[in-house]
Design an enzyme around this catalytic site. Structure first.
Site, mmCIF file in Angstrom:
data_model
loop_
_atom_site.group_PDB
_atom_site.id
_atom_site.type_symbol
_atom_site.label_atom_id
_atom_site.label_comp_id
_atom_site.label_asym_id
_atom_site.label_seq_id
_atom_site.Cartn_x
_atom_site.Cartn_y
_atom_site.Cartn_z
ATOM 1 N N SER A 129 0.843 -1.191 0.000
ATOM 2 C CA SER A 129 0.000 0.000 0.000
ATOM 3 C C SER A 129 0.879 1.242 0.000
ATOM 4 O O SER A 129 2.014 1.200 0.475
ATOM 5 C CB SER A 129 -0.870 -0.008 1.264
ATOM 6 O OG SER A 129 -1.508 1.229 1.442
ATOM 7 N N TYR A 154 -1.814 -0.220 10.775
ATOM 8 C CA TYR A 154 -1.907 -0.700 9.394
ATOM 9 C C TYR A 154 -0.697 -0.247 8.580
ATOM 10 O O TYR A 154 -0.026 -1.047 7.932
ATOM 11 C CB TYR A 154 -3.206 -0.211 8.732
ATOM 12 C CG TYR A 154 -3.246 -0.519 7.261
ATOM 13 C CD1 TYR A 154 -3.484 -1.818 6.809
ATOM 14 C CD2 TYR A 154 -3.018 0.470 6.315
ATOM 15 C CE1 TYR A 154 -3.495 -2.109 5.457
ATOM 16 C CE2 TYR A 154 -3.032 0.187 4.957
ATOM 17 C CZ TYR A 154 -3.271 -1.106 4.536
ATOM 18 O OH TYR A 154 -3.266 -1.394 3.196
#
Length: 172
Positions: A129, A154
């Site tokens: 990501s 995250y």
């Protein structure tokens, strides 16, 4: 692209998620021999509606279960592996940071270990990501050589996964 993927055995982790569903459909269009491995979860129903993948080629299990993952990889003997399996919900990472880190970091490590000695695998493509990069607050696009970081569980898990991916790329 059609000719490249035609008749190639492709193994996708996270095949029932958003990216996985799209990739399964694209690879089916390209006439690849597609197999998937995902957590048996709420997205399975959507997957079965949106994709034409033989149920015998769709496997369900935890990305952290190296024994099961290795068994499926050895069974399929893929040439190409796409790794999309992840805990990708930012809010969930605050509620359960340990699960996020285990899935995103150790799951990636488990996949790399399962693939490491395979003679059939020629390429492994791993999606992380843009959240893996340190966010300085400047409005700019990230590039591959930006500094890794992560101010939340995250993002930190994705940065850690990038470090492991780089390590395996250079070591093996």
């Amino acid at each position: 692209m059609n000719n490249f993927f035609k008749n190639k055995r492709v193994f996708i982790t996270g095949h029932t998620g958003l990216k996985g569903i799209w990739l399964v459909n694209i690879l089916n269009y390209c006439k690849a021999d597609v197999y998937g491995y995902s957590k048996d979860d709420k997205f399975k129903k959507n997957f079965l509606k949106l994709c034409k993948l033989d149920k015998k080629k769709s496997f369900y299990g935890d990305i952290l279960d190296k024994k099961k993952l290795l068994k499926k990889i050895n069974q399929v003997k893929p040439q190409i592996v796409f790794h999309f399996a992840a805990q990708s919900i930012l809010g969930q990472s605050y509620l359960n940071p340990k699960e996020t880190v285990n899935t995103n970091v150790m799951g990636t490590l488990t996949l790399l270990e399962a693939c490491r000695n395979s003679k059939s695998i020629k390429s492994i493509i791993i999606a992380t990501s843009d959240k893996c990069y340190e966010n300085s607050g400047k409005k700019k696009y990230f590039v591959e050589n930006d500094k890794l970081g992560g101010d939340d569980p995250y993002s930190a898990s994705k940065a850690a996964a990038e470090i492991i991916i780089n390590s395996y790329s250079k070591s093996f």
